[in-house]
Design an enzyme around this catalytic site. Structure first.
Site, PDB file in Angstrom:
ATOM      1  N   ASP A  62      36.379  42.913  48.330  1.00 47.48           N
ATOM      2  CA  ASP A  62      34.982  42.944  47.889  1.00 47.48           C
ATOM      3  C   ASP A  62      34.952  42.663  46.398  1.00 47.48           C
ATOM      4  O   ASP A  62      35.998  42.610  45.750  1.00 47.48           O
ATOM      5  CB  ASP A  62      34.304  44.274  48.246  1.00 47.48           C
ATOM      6  CG  ASP A  62      34.867  45.477  47.507  1.00 47.48           C
ATOM      7  OD1 ASP A  62      36.046  45.419  47.090  1.00 47.48           O
ATOM      8  OD2 ASP A  62      34.160  46.486  47.367  1.00 47.48           O
ATOM      9  N   TYR A  64      34.665  42.709  42.290  1.00 49.74           N
ATOM     10  CA  TYR A  64      34.996  43.679  41.251  1.00 49.74           C
ATOM     11  C   TYR A  64      33.775  44.563  41.006  1.00 49.74           C
ATOM     12  O   TYR A  64      32.638  44.086  40.982  1.00 49.74           O
ATOM     13  CB  TYR A  64      35.365  42.969  39.952  1.00 49.74           C
ATOM     14  CG  TYR A  64      36.647  42.166  40.000  1.00 49.74           C
ATOM     15  CD1 TYR A  64      37.863  42.754  40.311  1.00 49.74           C
ATOM     16  CD2 TYR A  64      36.646  40.804  39.700  1.00 49.74           C
ATOM     17  CE1 TYR A  64      39.046  42.017  40.324  1.00 49.74           C
ATOM     18  CE2 TYR A  64      37.826  40.056  39.707  1.00 49.74           C
ATOM     19  CZ  TYR A  64      39.017  40.670  40.023  1.00 49.74           C
ATOM     20  OH  TYR A  64      40.181  39.940  40.033  1.00 49.74           O
ATOM     21  N   PHE A  75      38.381  37.481  43.196  1.00 49.28           N
ATOM     22  CA  PHE A  75      39.401  37.635  42.159  1.00 49.28           C
ATOM     23  C   PHE A  75      39.027  37.020  40.813  1.00 49.28           C
ATOM     24  O   PHE A  75      39.748  37.186  39.834  1.00 49.28           O
ATOM     25  CB  PHE A  75      40.751  37.060  42.628  1.00 49.28           C
ATOM     26  CG  PHE A  75      41.277  37.725  43.864  1.00 49.28           C
ATOM     27  CD1 PHE A  75      41.806  39.017  43.793  1.00 49.28           C
ATOM     28  CD2 PHE A  75      41.237  37.092  45.092  1.00 49.28           C
ATOM     29  CE1 PHE A  75      42.281  39.652  44.938  1.00 49.28           C
ATOM     30  CE2 PHE A  75      41.700  37.712  46.238  1.00 49.28           C
ATOM     31  CZ  PHE A  75      42.231  38.995  46.171  1.00 49.28           C
ATOM     32  N   HIS A 184      47.830  43.055  49.135  1.00 49.57           N
ATOM     33  CA  HIS A 184      46.843  42.795  48.084  1.00 49.57           C
ATOM     34  C   HIS A 184      47.541  42.774  46.723  1.00 49.57           C
ATOM     35  O   HIS A 184      48.505  43.530  46.502  1.00 49.57           O
ATOM     36  CB  HIS A 184      45.773  43.895  48.111  1.00 49.57           C
ATOM     37  CG  HIS A 184      44.550  43.570  47.334  1.00 49.57           C
ATOM     38  ND1 HIS A 184      44.464  43.775  45.974  1.00 49.57           N
ATOM     39  CD2 HIS A 184      43.359  43.043  47.719  1.00 49.57           C
ATOM     40  CE1 HIS A 184      43.266  43.405  45.556  1.00 49.57           C
ATOM     41  NE2 HIS A 184      42.570  42.950  46.592  1.00 49.57           N
TER      42      HIS A 184
END
Length: 221
Positions: A62, A64, A75, A184
């Site tokens: 999801d 930031y 990202f 991740h």
């Protein structure tokens, strides 16, 4: 709203009950809470990577949730923002994998403009509350996005980082697909197999094998 060639592939979602509920929930959240990314950037990933141009999907969790970070691309952060730890680790792996210089900014739009869909499984978040919009309907919408991509007969590379992204793997069925999975890139999990996974070189090798131009992963400063 999405206005480019994605519309013809996902417009059916707008008529479904879950999307009406999702729309109303998100609208209320923006009116009553601090929500990221800015509302006009929710669908930025689709805007910068048209359906017909798409050849790589980088799927995250999801947006930031820190102030001013999210810009509608997984990202990615706007120029001038400090690099989040996950993105620092992505750049470290990129440097180790392809010997690219580590960028000074976190704006990943150059990737998107080459056909990389920088998508999250959930497209909005409350400030400072990671995964706070999980379960309100975004997962169904991004499921529909993957289903639409799977209508393409052209080769596609999926880069799935983390469990939420990898949950979409069961939806990928076309023959001309490369699926790259890894933990991740967050500091909590990057050392469990993200580092050393070499997603960038593997992606480009596959694209070239399929007769497509590779991605220039360099981010200009």
């Amino acid at each position: 709203m999405i206005e480019n060639d994605w519309v013809e592939h996902i417009q059916g979602e707008y008529k479904k009950p879950y999307y009406k509920s999702l729309y109303e929930t998100v609208l209320k959240e923006y009116k009553t809470q601090e929500i990221y990314p800015p509302s006009k950037e929710i669908f930025k990933a689709y805007e910068l990577c048209p359906y017909e141009k798409l050849k790589v999907v980088i799927l995250g969790q999801d947006p930031y949730h820190g102030t001013g970070q999210a810009q509608g691309l997984s990202f990615s952060v706007k120029k001038g923002m400090p690099l989040p730890p996950s993105l620092q680790n992505i750049y470290r792996e990129l440097s180790d994998d392809l010997s690219c210089p580590i960028p000074k900014n976190g704006d990943l739009r150059p990737w998107a403009e080459q056909g990389v869909l920088l998508l999250n499984t959930v497209l909005t978040v409350r400030a400072h509350q990671a995964f706070s919009h999980r379960g309100i309907g975004w997962e169904e919408f991004t499921d529909a996005t993957i289903a639409a991509i799977e209508e393409k007969e052209d080769p596609v590379v999926y880069i799935l980082w983390g469990s939420p992204a990898q949950s979409k793997r069961k939806m990928i069925h076309q023959k001309k697909r490369l699926i790259l999975t890894a933990p991740h890139p967050s500091p909590l999990s990057a050392y469990r197999g993200f580092f050393g996974s070499k997603p960038f070189s593997k992606c480009n090798a596959y694209l070239e094998k399929e007769g497509l131009s590779p991605i220039d992963w360099t981010i200009p400063d």
